[in-house]
Design a protein around this motif. Structure first.
Motif, PDB file in Angstrom:
ATOM      1  N   VAL A  53      52.208  77.643  65.817  1.00 26.29           N
ATOM      2  CA  VAL A  53      52.432  78.438  64.607  1.00 26.29           C
ATOM      3  C   VAL A  53      51.130  79.132  64.189  1.00 26.29           C
ATOM      4  O   VAL A  53      51.142  80.252  63.695  1.00 26.29           O
ATOM      5  CB  VAL A  53      52.985  77.554  63.463  1.00 26.29           C
ATOM      6  CG1 VAL A  53      52.991  78.296  62.141  1.00 26.29           C
ATOM      7  CG2 VAL A  53      54.377  77.064  63.809  1.00 26.29           C
ATOM      8  N   HIS A  54      50.018  78.474  64.429  1.00 24.68           N
ATOM      9  CA  HIS A  54      48.710  79.011  64.041  1.00 24.68           C
ATOM     10  C   HIS A  54      47.988  79.667  65.222  1.00 24.68           C
ATOM     11  O   HIS A  54      46.764  79.796  65.194  1.00 24.68           O
ATOM     12  CB  HIS A  54      47.847  77.914  63.419  1.00 24.68           C
ATOM     13  CG  HIS A  54      48.295  77.562  62.037  1.00 24.68           C
ATOM     14  ND1 HIS A  54      47.737  78.098  60.910  1.00 24.68           N
ATOM     15  CD2 HIS A  54      49.307  76.747  61.621  1.00 24.68           C
ATOM     16  CE1 HIS A  54      48.363  77.628  59.844  1.00 24.68           C
ATOM     17  NE2 HIS A  54      49.315  76.801  60.256  1.00 24.68           N
ATOM     18  N   ALA A  55      48.723  80.085  66.217  1.00 25.81           N
ATOM     19  CA  ALA A  55      48.109  80.762  67.365  1.00 25.81           C
ATOM     20  C   ALA A  55      47.479  82.079  66.922  1.00 25.81           C
ATOM     21  O   ALA A  55      47.930  82.723  65.970  1.00 25.81           O
ATOM     22  CB  ALA A  55      49.167  81.023  68.432  1.00 25.81           C
ATOM     23  N   ARG A  61      42.914  86.505  65.369  1.00 28.81           N
ATOM     24  CA  ARG A  61      43.143  86.055  64.000  1.00 28.81           C
ATOM     25  C   ARG A  61      44.378  85.170  63.944  1.00 28.81           C
ATOM     26  O   ARG A  61      45.385  85.458  64.587  1.00 28.81           O
ATOM     27  CB  ARG A  61      43.371  87.256  63.071  1.00 28.81           C
ATOM     28  CG  ARG A  61      42.189  88.160  62.978  1.00 28.81           C
ATOM     29  CD  ARG A  61      42.487  89.283  62.043  1.00 28.81           C
ATOM     30  NE  ARG A  61      43.568  90.104  62.577  1.00 28.81           N
ATOM     31  CZ  ARG A  61      43.572  91.430  62.586  1.00 28.81           C
ATOM     32  NH1 ARG A  61      42.584  92.094  62.072  1.00 28.81           N
ATOM     33  NH2 ARG A  61      44.574  92.091  63.100  1.00 28.81           N
ATOM     34  N   CYS A  62      44.301  84.130  63.142  1.00 29.82           N
ATOM     35  CA  CYS A  62      45.462  83.273  62.934  1.00 29.82           C
ATOM     36  C   CYS A  62      46.510  84.060  62.162  1.00 29.82           C
ATOM     37  O   CYS A  62      46.219  84.645  61.118  1.00 29.82           O
ATOM     38  CB  CYS A  62      45.070  82.023  62.152  1.00 29.82           C
ATOM     39  SG  CYS A  62      46.506  81.018  61.719  1.00 29.82           S
ATOM     40  N   ARG A  63      47.730  84.038  62.666  1.00 28.84           N
ATOM     41  CA  ARG A  63      48.806  84.786  62.014  1.00 28.84           C
ATOM     42  C   ARG A  63      49.179  84.186  60.664  1.00 28.84           C
ATOM     43  O   ARG A  63      49.686  84.868  59.784  1.00 28.84           O
ATOM     44  CB  ARG A  63      50.031  84.820  62.918  1.00 28.84           C
ATOM     45  CG  ARG A  63      49.829  85.645  64.147  1.00 28.84           C
ATOM     46  CD  ARG A  63      51.089  85.638  65.006  1.00 28.84           C
ATOM     47  NE  ARG A  63      50.966  86.583  66.077  1.00 28.84           N
ATOM     48  CZ  ARG A  63      50.618  86.264  67.306  1.00 28.84           C
ATOM     49  NH1 ARG A  63      50.388  85.018  67.605  1.00 28.84           N
ATOM     50  NH2 ARG A  63      50.504  87.179  68.238  1.00 28.84           N
ATOM     51  N   GLU A  64      48.961  82.905  60.505  1.00 27.73           N
ATOM     52  CA  GLU A  64      49.305  82.238  59.246  1.00 27.73           C
ATOM     53  C   GLU A  64      48.179  82.282  58.229  1.00 27.73           C
ATOM     54  O   GLU A  64      48.421  82.395  57.038  1.00 27.73           O
ATOM     55  CB  GLU A  64      49.681  80.768  59.508  1.00 27.73           C
ATOM     56  CG  GLU A  64      50.971  80.591  60.246  1.00 27.73           C
ATOM     57  CD  GLU A  64      52.176  81.038  59.446  1.00 27.73           C
ATOM     58  OE1 GLU A  64      52.246  80.730  58.244  1.00 27.73           O
ATOM     59  OE2 GLU A  64      53.045  81.712  60.022  1.00 27.73           O
ATOM     60  N   CYS A  65      46.965  82.161  58.681  1.00 29.24           N
ATOM     61  CA  CYS A  65      45.837  82.018  57.757  1.00 29.24           C
ATOM     62  C   CYS A  65      45.160  83.344  57.420  1.00 29.24           C
ATOM     63  O   CYS A  65      44.476  83.436  56.410  1.00 29.24           O
ATOM     64  CB  CYS A  65      44.790  81.062  58.325  1.00 29.24           C
ATOM     65  SG  CYS A  65      45.423  79.391  58.538  1.00 29.24           S
ATOM     66  N   SER A  66      45.314  84.356  58.253  1.00 26.58           N
ATOM     67  CA  SER A  66      44.705  85.652  57.958  1.00 26.58           C
ATOM     68  C   SER A  66      45.664  86.425  57.064  1.00 26.58           C
ATOM     69  O   SER A  66      46.832  86.554  57.357  1.00 26.58           O
ATOM     70  CB  SER A  66      44.449  86.429  59.245  1.00 26.58           C
ATOM     71  OG  SER A  66      43.509  85.743  60.035  1.00 26.58           O
ATOM     72  N   ARG A  77      39.014  81.703  59.065  1.00 29.35           N
ATOM     73  CA  ARG A  77      38.998  80.710  60.137  1.00 29.35           C
ATOM     74  C   ARG A  77      40.152  79.760  59.879  1.00 29.35           C
ATOM     75  O   ARG A  77      40.321  79.254  58.787  1.00 29.35           O
ATOM     76  CB  ARG A  77      37.670  79.968  60.148  1.00 29.35           C
ATOM     77  CG  ARG A  77      36.525  80.880  60.575  1.00 29.35           C
ATOM     78  CD  ARG A  77      35.211  80.175  60.585  1.00 29.35           C
ATOM     79  NE  ARG A  77      35.258  79.037  61.469  1.00 29.35           N
ATOM     80  CZ  ARG A  77      34.481  77.964  61.331  1.00 29.35           C
ATOM     81  NH1 ARG A  77      33.615  77.904  60.374  1.00 29.35           N
ATOM     82  NH2 ARG A  77      34.584  76.956  62.172  1.00 29.35           N
ATOM     83  N   CYS A  78      40.937  79.544  60.896  1.00 30.80           N
ATOM     84  CA  CYS A  78      42.154  78.748  60.762  1.00 30.80           C
ATOM     85  C   CYS A  78      41.793  77.275  60.517  1.00 30.80           C
ATOM     86  O   CYS A  78      41.159  76.624  61.340  1.00 30.80           O
ATOM     87  CB  CYS A  78      42.990  78.887  62.028  1.00 30.80           C
ATOM     88  SG  CYS A  78      44.475  77.887  61.987  1.00 30.80           S
ATOM     89  N   THR A  79      42.242  76.758  59.381  1.00 27.91           N
ATOM     90  CA  THR A  79      41.940  75.372  59.041  1.00 27.91           C
ATOM     91  C   THR A  79      42.686  74.397  59.946  1.00 27.91           C
ATOM     92  O   THR A  79      42.209  73.289  60.181  1.00 27.91           O
ATOM     93  CB  THR A  79      42.285  75.071  57.572  1.00 27.91           C
ATOM     94  OG1 THR A  79      43.664  75.352  57.358  1.00 27.91           O
ATOM     95  CG2 THR A  79      41.430  75.905  56.630  1.00 27.91           C
TER      96      THR A  79
END
Ligand SMILES: [Zn+2]
Length: 111
Positions: A53-55, A61-66, A77-79
């Motif tokens: 999910v956080h690929a 860039r992380c699709r979830e965190c960016s 930066r993806c936690t």
């Protein structure tokens, strides 16, 4: 996700972690082995699913965190990946920091 569902999920996950940890503390070795055979593959699958999910996208860039902000992406930066790295991969006890943040941990308070 509403607050009640979120709280229910958090409570359920924490209780499950406490339950497994409690079993490991009380069980004999054969029971611990059986528990490990069951739980470790489940948790490995869970980590893989979470990391998928956080690929990163094609730009790293992380699709979830960016987050998308007007006119630019906020790169974060993806936690999840940072937590996975910290917990699943052994690191040296002390990491040598470089760059402009290298002195952050060395500052002393005036006084
Ligand atoms: Zn992420």
């Amino acid at each position: 996700m509403d607050d009640n569902l979120n709280a229910t999920l958090h409570t359920g996950v924490k209780q499950q972690l406490d339950y497994v940890e409690g079993l490991l503390g009380k069980a004999d070795d054969p029971s611990k082995s059986k528990l490990a055979e069951t739980v470790i593959p489940q948790w490995a699958d869970a980590w893989r699913e979470l990391l998928a999910v956080h690929a990163s996208d094609e730009r790293g860039r992380c699709r979830e965190c960016s987050k998308w902000w007007p006119f630019r992406f906020r790169r974060s930066r993806c936690t999840v990946w940072r937590t996975a790295h910290r917990n699943l991969i052994s690191e040296p006890a002390e990491v040598t920091r470089t760059g402009r943040h290298s002195l952050l941990g060395q500052r002393q308070t005036a006084g």
